[in-house]
Design an enzyme around this catalytic site. Structure first.
Site, PDB file in Angstrom:
ATOM      1  N   ASN A 479      44.935  29.057  63.415  1.00 19.04           N
ATOM      2  CA  ASN A 479      45.612  29.938  62.455  1.00 19.04           C
ATOM      3  C   ASN A 479      45.562  31.409  62.861  1.00 19.04           C
ATOM      4  OD1 ASN A 479      46.567  27.942  60.849  1.00 19.04           O
ATOM      5  ND2 ASN A 479      45.209  28.319  59.113  1.00 19.04           N
ATOM      6  N   TYR A 480      44.766  31.738  63.887  1.00 18.53           N
ATOM      7  CA  TYR A 480      44.824  33.071  64.480  1.00 18.53           C
ATOM      8  C   TYR A 480      45.665  32.971  65.757  1.00 18.53           C
ATOM      9  CZ  TYR A 480      40.834  34.552  61.539  1.00 18.53           C
ATOM     10  OH  TYR A 480      40.006  34.865  60.497  1.00 18.53           O
ATOM     11  N   ARG A 481      46.908  32.582  65.610  1.00 19.52           N
ATOM     12  CA  ARG A 481      47.779  32.334  66.756  1.00 19.52           C
ATOM     13  C   ARG A 481      47.688  33.461  67.784  1.00 19.52           C
ATOM     14  NH1 ARG A 481      50.069  27.209  67.588  1.00 19.52           N
ATOM     15  NH2 ARG A 481      50.894  26.418  65.614  1.00 19.52           N
TER      16      ARG A 481
END
Length: 573
Positions: A479-481
């Site tokens: 989710n922290y691409r």
């Protein structure tokens, strides 16, 4: 549902003779005129279709596109734009969008909130359509059975508010930013400030609804164990379109405690002592306590013109102030926590507090989607498995001051996170990880030079941290691409390229995700720059046999004929 037809024998002969056949590049107008009637055929409410499909010529196109762009880096004139934005109102709209985009051979990007650090849900260098789920925002809370059914386009703030409306002693363990969309957050393994007590958001997903590549609506039973496992942390957009999640609520006390304590390096090195002790305490203390640590380069108040490091502990304790003050006095004396630093409040008020609203703000603020707001930013991530020494920290401080702006967010693990198996969900970063690092830099003005400067800062600090973080693989949080850690070239569907970033995000779970992807989407329709590849799917960009091009062409041609359109063949001999 397959929609393809054989090519005329003459064209097939040319293909067999290795004559290059290509379809003219689709334009926004041609895609609109083919997509709209196709979608109308599938919609249960056909009269609504023209109101939910926005072509580039539509006066509302820009406002709809920009509303949920949260990273201003991807809101420039030069940023590639979708040919269409589709904003479905009902499930049949989503089904039709998948089937019609697949028939045309156009990439479909799925957006459920826009908190996408690299913009891969709404940017592509290939022709594409955005399926924007923001109108799928219904939330049904069943307090008696302690569950909630949440549609993918709802925001976390809306989820928290709707739970609070029905119960003052229930909550849900998800992110602290209220404008995050549920679809991406949960399918990527969402976490928040109750993760040490209750684990991740995905640990509490008990059912889901997804539309697969064939346009079928599947629940947990219909999709099967493997796909249900994959969408709880493996990224839903690799496998289909998430419609909703059914989540289990968790109990919260009537009174919780929050506090914020900051210390600076130029105050007798107290920041270093605090961080050293934080590493020993935060991942191991009472699992009701979550202490986030922010580390930022700031202007010194002691020496004018110089920078120093500020360390800030931001905490949620699922209990009263007296208890946590006593606990910190025993375990974390370097923090120096006093009763005056603490504020007791309800859980919903703590959600508002963590979202950086002031103490007079009402919970209704969580319903504000705050659209059309974005800053320029770059994020990266790491995992720390051994405490960083005093000497190591001092070197990090020097590097942060030298770079000037990039900071850290340390999020402690332990508690429930260490109790859940690393393969229970695709999210693998459980036992053995002390804390997760987020590298964070923001800036306010556009410009290539500024962007290059600040992104370079983040990358340099990330490089400097190599000796202190996980290795083989150097893990990262989905989710922290972060496209720096690897991408899959458009259309190649390369397992080797996918493994570069996939193993960092999923460790040993990557190959199981590939196997599931291969089974449910063998042609790799649901794809993006960091999606899960297949082992045997068509190589849609560089198929050795040409089968990928043939399939793409036949689907596009058939749809053009179905809707009275036209096609262009360019024969290069």
């Amino acid at each position: 549902m397959e929609n393809s037809s054989p090519l005329p024998s003459g064209v097939l002969l040319f293909l067999l003779l290795n004559v290059t056949v290509s379809v003219a590049a689709p334009t926004a107008e041609s895609v609109y005129t083919s997509f709209l009637p196709c979608l109308t055929n599938y919609a249960k409410s056909p009269d609504q279709v023209s109101k939910i499909v926005f072509a580039q010529t539509n006066s509302s196109f820009s406002s709809v596109l920009q509303a949920y762009i949260r990273n201003a880096r991807f809101n420039a004139t030069s940023t590639p734009k979708p040919l269409l934005v589709v904003t479905p109102l009902e499930e049949s709209h989503v089904q039709g969008a998948v089937i019609c985009a697949r028939n045309i051979g156009i990439q479909l990007k799925i957006r459920s909130g826009g908190h996408d650090y690299e913009g891969i849900s709404y940017v592509s260098d290939q022709p594409f359509i955005i399926l924007d789920m923001f109108q799928f925002r219904n939330i049904t809370v069943d307090v008696q059975n302690e569950v909630a059914v949440v549609q993918a386009g709802a925001t976390l703030g809306e989820v928290y508010y709707r739970i609070w409306e029905k119960s003052k002693v229930h909550g849900f363990p998800a992110g602290v930013c209220p404008t995050v969309g549920v679809g991406g957050h949960l399918s990527g393994g969402g976490y928040g400030n109750m993760l040490r007590k209750y684990g991740l958001s995905v640990d509490h997903v008990v059912d889901a609804k997804i539309i697969d590549v064939k346009g079928r609506i599947l629940d947990k039973e219909g999709m099967g164990e493997d796909l249900f496992w994959a969408i709880r942390g493996g990224g839903g957009a690799s496998f289909g379109v998430i419609l909703s999640f059914t989540v289990k609520l968790v109990p919260v006390p009537e009174v919780v405690t929050v506090y914020r304590v900051a210390k600076s390096l130029d105050q007798n090195e107290s920041a270093t002592a605090l961080v050293l002790q934080w590493q020993q305490v935060a991942p191991h203390t009472d699992d009701r306590l979550f202490m986030r640590l922010l580390l930022q380069p700031v202007s010194s108040k002691v020496v004018k013109g110089q920078k120093t490091i500020r360390a800030t502990v931001i905490a949620l304790f699922l209990g009263g102030a007296d208890e946590v003050v006593t606990l910190m006095g025993k375990e974390f004396p370097a923090l120096g926590l006093s009763k005056e630093d603490c504020t007791e409040m309800s859980w919903i008020d703590s959600v508002v507090w963590w979202a950086n609203f002031d103490n007079t703000t009402k919970p209704e603020a969580l319903l504000d989607r705050d659209v059309n707001t974005a800053s320029f930013l770059k994020r990266k991530s790491d995992y720390v498995q051994k405490p960083i020494s005093k000497e190591g920290l001092e070197g990090i401080w020097e590097k942060m001051v030298e770079l000037g702006k990039t900071g850290f967010v340390f999020n402690p693990y332990g508690g429930k996170m260490s109790e859940v198996s690393s393969d229970a969900t695709p999210f693998p970063h459980r036992a053995g990880n002390l804390f997760k690092i987020q590298y964070s830099v923001n800036w306010d003005e556009p410009g290539v030079e500024l962007e290059n400067n600040f992104t370079k800062q983040a990358r340099m600090l990330y490089s400097y941290m190599t000796p202190f973080v996980s290795s083989n693989p150097r893990s990262a949080f989905l989710n922290y691409r972060d496209l720096d850690i690897g991408t899959n070239s458009f259309g190649k569907n390369s397992y080797d390229e996918g493994a570069v970033y996939g193993v960092k995000y999923f460790n040993d779970n990557f190959d199981r995700l590939v196997k599931i992807k291969t089974a449910v989407d063998p042609e790799n329709f649901f794809r993006n720059e960091q999606s899960i590849p297949t082992h045997t799917g068509l190589d849609t960009g560089a198929s050795k046999s040409g089968a990928g091009k043939l399939s793409h062409f036949s689907r596009y041609w058939k749809l053009m004929l179905d809707v009275g359109g036209f096609f262009i063949l360019e024969l290069i001999i």
